[in-house]
Design an enzyme around this catalytic site. Structure first.
Site, PDB file in Angstrom:
ATOM      1  N   GLU A   1      27.350   4.232  40.627  1.00 52.43           N
ATOM      2  CA  GLU A   1      25.904   4.237  40.386  1.00 52.43           C
ATOM      3  C   GLU A   1      25.517   5.363  39.424  1.00 52.43           C
ATOM      4  OE1 GLU A   1      24.058   2.368  44.471  1.00 52.43           O
ATOM      5  OE2 GLU A   1      25.021   4.319  44.565  1.00 52.43           O
TER       6      GLU A   1
ATOM      7  N   LYS B   1      40.919  44.175  48.344  1.00 49.62           N
ATOM      8  CA  LYS B   1      41.967  43.265  47.897  1.00 49.62           C
ATOM      9  C   LYS B   1      42.812  42.741  49.064  1.00 49.62           C
ATOM     10  CE  LYS B   1      43.257  43.145  43.891  1.00 49.62           C
ATOM     11  NZ  LYS B   1      43.044  42.272  42.736  1.00 49.62           N
TER      12      LYS B   1
ATOM     13  N   GLU C   1      30.982  39.273  49.403  1.00 51.04           N
ATOM     14  CA  GLU C   1      31.226  37.934  48.840  1.00 51.04           C
ATOM     15  C   GLU C   1      32.710  37.742  48.564  1.00 51.04           C
ATOM     16  OE1 GLU C   1      29.196  38.423  45.179  1.00 51.04           O
ATOM     17  OE2 GLU C   1      27.264  38.749  46.136  1.00 51.04           O
TER      18      GLU C   1
ATOM     19  N   LYS D   1      35.926  37.267  46.373  1.00 50.33           N
ATOM     20  CA  LYS D   1      36.266  37.628  44.995  1.00 50.33           C
ATOM     21  C   LYS D   1      37.040  36.444  44.422  1.00 50.33           C
ATOM     22  CE  LYS D   1      38.211  41.390  42.264  1.00 50.33           C
ATOM     23  NZ  LYS D   1      39.054  40.565  41.406  1.00 50.33           N
TER      24      LYS D   1
ATOM     25  N   ARG E   1      34.668  37.420  29.401  1.00 47.45           N
ATOM     26  CA  ARG E   1      34.521  38.855  29.596  1.00 47.45           C
ATOM     27  C   ARG E   1      34.955  39.638  28.359  1.00 47.45           C
ATOM     28  NH1 ARG E   1      37.525  43.165  31.392  1.00 47.45           N
ATOM     29  NH2 ARG E   1      36.321  44.709  32.537  1.00 47.45           N
TER      30      ARG E   1
ATOM     31  N   CYS F   1      77.023  15.569  36.823  1.00 42.32           N
ATOM     32  CA  CYS F   1      76.423  15.717  38.156  1.00 42.32           C
ATOM     33  C   CYS F   1      76.932  16.985  38.843  1.00 42.32           C
ATOM     34  CB  CYS F   1      76.719  14.494  39.026  1.00 42.32           C
ATOM     35  SG  CYS F   1      75.966  14.689  40.660  1.00 42.32           S
TER      36      CYS F   1
ATOM     37  N   CYS G   1      78.970  10.007  45.727  1.00 41.16           N
ATOM     38  CA  CYS G   1      79.326  11.028  46.720  1.00 41.16           C
ATOM     39  C   CYS G   1      78.451  10.962  47.962  1.00 41.16           C
ATOM     40  CB  CYS G   1      79.240  12.416  46.100  1.00 41.16           C
ATOM     41  SG  CYS G   1      77.550  12.911  45.730  1.00 41.16           S
TER      42      CYS G   1
HETATM   43  S1  IVH Z   1      30.738  41.531  40.806  1.00 37.20           S
HETATM   44  C1  IVH Z   1      29.294  44.696  38.131  1.00 37.20           C
HETATM   45  N1  IVH Z   1      31.325  39.554  42.421  1.00 37.20           N
HETATM   46  O1  IVH Z   1      36.162  40.245  39.716  1.00 37.20           O
HETATM   47  C2  IVH Z   1      29.800  43.784  39.163  1.00 37.20           C
HETATM   48  N2  IVH Z   1      32.839  40.039  40.644  1.00 37.20           N
HETATM   49  O2  IVH Z   1      37.263  43.146  38.837  1.00 37.20           O
HETATM   50  C3  IVH Z   1      31.157  43.314  38.871  1.00 37.20           C
HETATM   51  N3  IVH Z   1      34.774  38.541  40.534  1.00 37.20           N
HETATM   52  O3  IVH Z   1      36.223  40.062  36.410  1.00 37.20           O
HETATM   53  C4  IVH Z   1      31.461  41.980  39.284  1.00 37.20           C
HETATM   54  N4  IVH Z   1      34.226  37.283  42.259  1.00 37.20           N
HETATM   55  O4  IVH Z   1      34.863  38.207  37.317  1.00 37.20           O
HETATM   56  C5  IVH Z   1      31.716  40.264  41.350  1.00 37.20           C
HETATM   57  N5  IVH Z   1      31.717  37.816  43.930  1.00 37.20           N
HETATM   58  C6  IVH Z   1      32.081  38.530  42.846  1.00 37.20           C
HETATM   59  C7  IVH Z   1      33.269  38.234  42.133  1.00 37.20           C
HETATM   60  C8  IVH Z   1      33.618  39.026  41.038  1.00 37.20           C
HETATM   61  C9  IVH Z   1      35.111  37.491  41.298  1.00 37.20           C
HETATM   62  C10 IVH Z   1      35.580  39.028  39.383  1.00 37.20           C
HETATM   63  C11 IVH Z   1      34.781  39.310  38.158  1.00 37.20           C
HETATM   64  C12 IVH Z   1      35.470  40.472  37.497  1.00 37.20           C
HETATM   65  C13 IVH Z   1      36.391  40.980  38.539  1.00 37.20           C
HETATM   66  C14 IVH Z   1      36.105  42.430  38.775  1.00 37.20           C
END
Ligand code: IVH
Length: 707
Positions: free
Chosen positions: A55, A345, A136, A138, A159, A439, A465
């Site tokens: 659709e 991390k 949030e 990453k 970037r 083989c 085999c």
């Molecule tokens: S904030 C000034 N929020 O992580 C604030 N970055 O090392 C900086 N990234 O290349 C970024 N998820 O692309 C922010 N929820 C998130 C993110 C995020 C991924 C990446 C961002 C940047 C790297 C920072």
């Protein structure tokens, strides 16, 4: 983003655009654009479409044709103007409105406590006082900056070096999670820069790699590489096909509008995410949390780390941001990173280790797969000591050598993978890997490997085999083939080693007394195995056909083939021409089938299987379902939800199909009938909200069948 009233309105209008002839004028075209934008938002941002793809395509085509009849009415924010045909030979450099900084890293509670302390110090606040943070995911993709001016997306950039990035506007316009026009001016905002991440779902990524492998293209190490490469594709049409989505997580620059203070409509990171969501962006809202203090932050990060693999996208950590925007300004940034945010991390998924050796495995159709043996390396909680090298081309493209240090990655559900050889660490002792010509399994006879032009794998063409037979048996008993419960790979290997299993037919002729006397078995397990094997003997023939490991004969093609034969051995009489007359059976599969059913050893094996009681005759399940044209559910789509009391869901579906219905899997505008059993949940709520779905109780469904 949309009120319930608007959603209903768009939904109803969708129907009229799909069905009616309409007089064209600017207003009508605009309305159609709004409707398509709405459906794109449901699909790409909410992941919850209310109409079928078909659709949607119809609406889109309608807009395309209206626009081609009235080119003067085309606008740059039209959904049809996403993919431009301009090829970019080089991306021009553009300055970001504010520098795109990195983030400092943290790994544990102590690091977070230090960060919290430094935040409090910068704010001159009491060490006992709680600071609120928004946390949030990453996202591990490619970062992107979007600039909107007077409501229109005017620029997207990578970037780059943080100050300047590549102008990738044409590619970004193809991503349907990025709205081309956003009503920022409603709040007085004239210019805004947003930060986000282009990312590819793990399952989409898996599909892309499978396709690339089939096409002989280099596969991507991880979704991040696929996304960063995708943003910089030369042809925007190719970028559109990468399946990239963009999560927006930061407002980095605003001009106009009241941004902070009493009148502001967002004073915190949390509120700005909500605002962006209400403007139609895909944001990490349900994934994020506003935490009251740093201990809560740590707990949330740990919870996320524990379930990162179950999330649809690759995430390499969390980003912890001081929630209050005024505080962020006060705390400030270094030239490298903001001091109000930090990355938490997760445990590394990449590691460096040594490539010690390459072993070769043979598959069920004879493909030879090289497997690298590595010095064991821990990657995100799992020790990896062996990874597939896929095929000869992979080894050459990566220039892998024995003794190399290699970078290994275990990304999400993706199996471990060699990203690259660290050639800077070579000392000259590394040895190139020679892919075998003969083989590598059967070293006694020199069987030359063959490789077809269209395939990436070398194959052993005449296995003597037993290695391929073993793989065929392992596949035969597996869930997707004959589904013999409890008969796993290790049992097949053990019986094979004992000389009990030489080809598939032996599976149906086991001596269960001997089985029960094996160590670890006993009477009970032997009987259980026997029962499962007896059950498999009655499988429909499409399962049996699929289980024979005939190259290119998948489950779907097996089903189609089964509809056309009464008995498996009938296939001896089919030639390539007659096979290709069957819809969906191509010339390659036809040739493979003819070869298979012309080989005496295969026929003998099938005859033996029949003697042992395996069904080779077409059953009810193999037959195509016959539907009469006046069937009660003719041309209707149907869905079952909740638990049915008088029959299983599968039986109900079969009955519905027999009576003309098409069973679908989700509630959408495409759905005609929802049959509701007990404890029905969200599907019922959704269907009611649509207002267009006929809702039937189980009783009503049964009554309609008998009418
Ligand atoms: S904030 C000034 N929020 O992580 C604030 N970055 O090392 C900086 N990234 O290349 C970024 N998820 O692309 C922010 N929820 C998130 C993110 C995020 C991924 C990446 C961002 C940047 C790297 C920072």
């Amino acid at each position: 983003m949309y009120s319930k009233q608007q959603e209903r309105n768009f939904f109803e209008k969708t129907k009229s655009y799909l069905e009616d002839q309409i007089d064209v004028n600017e207003q009508i075209i605009n309305e159609l654009r709004q409707i398509i934008n709405y459906h794109e938002w449901r699909y790409y941002v909410q992941n919850d479409p209310v109409i079928s793809d078909f659709e949607y395509d119809q609406l889109y085509k309608k807009l395309e044709s209206l626009e081609s009849e009235h080119p003067s009415l085309i606008t740059t924010d039209s959904p049809t103007q996403r993919v431009s045909s301009d090829l970019t030979s080089e991306f021009s450099s553009v300055s970001h409105l504010t520098p795109m900084l990195s983030l400092a890293n943290s790994y544990d509670l102590n690091d977070l406590l230090d960060f919290d302390k430094s935040v409090k110090k910068a704010l001159d606040s009491d060490t006992e006082e709680d600071i609120a943070y928004t946390v949030e995911p990453k996202f591990d993709g490619g970062s992107i900056a979007l600039v909107y001016e007077d409501d229109f997306l005017i620029r997207a950039a990578t970037r780059g070096n943080g100050e300047m990035g590549d102008d990738i506007t044409l590619n970004a316009r193809t991503l349907r999670s990025i709205p081309l026009k956003v009503p920022f001016s409603q709040k007085g905002i004239s210019r805004v820069e947003l930060r986000g991440e282009a990312i590819i779902r793990k399952d989409t990524f898996g599909r892309i790699n499978t396709m690339r492998e089939k096409e002989g293209l280099m596969i991507f190490a991880n979704p991040r590489n696929a996304a960063t490469g995708g943003l910089r594709m030369k042809d925007p049409g190719d970028a559109a096909k990468r399946g990239m989505e963009v999560f927006v997580y930061q407002i980095s620059f605003v001009e106009g509008g009241q941004q902070q203070g009493e009148e502001a409509f967002f004073n915190s990171q949390w509120e700005s995410i909500k605002y962006l969501s209400s403007m139609g962006f895909k944001v990490p809202e349900s994934e994020s949390k506003r935490c009251q203090n740093i201990h809560e932050v740590h707990k949330f990060c740990e919870e996320w780390e524990a379930r990162r693999d179950t999330y649809g996208y690759e995430v390499d950590g969390m980003v912890v941001k001081v929630d209050n925007l005024q505080d962020q300004v006060e705390i400030g940034s270094t030239s490298h990173h903001p001091k109000w945010a930090i990355a938490y991390k997760f445990k590394a998924k990449q590691g460096t280790t040594r490539l010690l050796n390459v072993e070769y495995q043979v598959g069920k159709i004879g493909s030879i797969t090289p497997v690298a043996k590595l010095e064991p390396v821990p990657l995100a909680g799992v020790t990896v000591s062996s990874v597939s090298l896929h095929n000869e081309d992979f080894i050459h493209q990566k220039d892998l050598r024995l003794g190399d240090y290699v970078l290994v990655e275990r990304a999400g559900d993706v199996i471990p993978y060699i990203v690259k050889a660290m050639d800077e660490l070579r000392d000259g002792s590394e040895v190139p890997i020679d892919f075998p010509k003969f083989c590598p399994i059967n070293k006694n006879e020199q069987i030359e490997l063959v490789r077809e032009e269209t395939e990436a794998a070398w194959r052993c063409p005449k296995c003597t085999c037993g290695a391929q037979d073993l793989q065929k048996m392992i596949f035969h008993v597996s869930k997707s083939a004959m589904d013999i419960d409890g008969f796993g790979k290790s049992i097949v290997e053990r019986f094979h080693q004992l000389g009990w299993l030489n080809d598939i037919s032996d599976i149906y002729h086991l001596d269960y007394e001997k089985v029960s006397s094996l160590e670890g078995f006993g009477d009970k397990s032997a009987r259980k195995l026997q029962k499962a094997i007896e059950k498999a003997k009655h499988n429909p023939i499409y399962r049996l056909l699929h289980s024979l490991s005939i190259h290119h004969l998948g489950k779907r093609a097996s089903k189609i083939l089964a509809e056309h034969i009464e008995h498996v051995l009938d296939l001896r009489d089919w030639d390539e021409t007659s096979l290709t007359e069957i819809k969906d059976i191509g010339p390659v599969l036809a040739r493979n089938l003819v070869t298979y059913f012309n080989m005496e050893s295969n026929i003998e094996m099938l005859q033996k299987m029949e003697q042992y009681g395996v069904n080779l005759t077409q059953t009810e399940q193999d037959k195509p379902v016959e539907v009469t044209s006046d069937a009660v559910f003719s041309e209707k789509t149907i869905l079952f939800t909740g638990s049915l009391q008088t029959m299983s869901r599968k039986d109900a579906q079969q009955l519905a199909i027999k009576n003309g219905a098409r069973v679908i899997s989700a509630v959408s505008g495409n759905l005609d009938i929802l049959v509701v059993g007990e404890k029905a949940g969200s599907k019922l709520t959704k269907a009611r909200a649509l207002g267009t779905v006929q809702i039937l109780s189980e009783d009503e469904f049964v009554t309609m069948l008998s009418s």
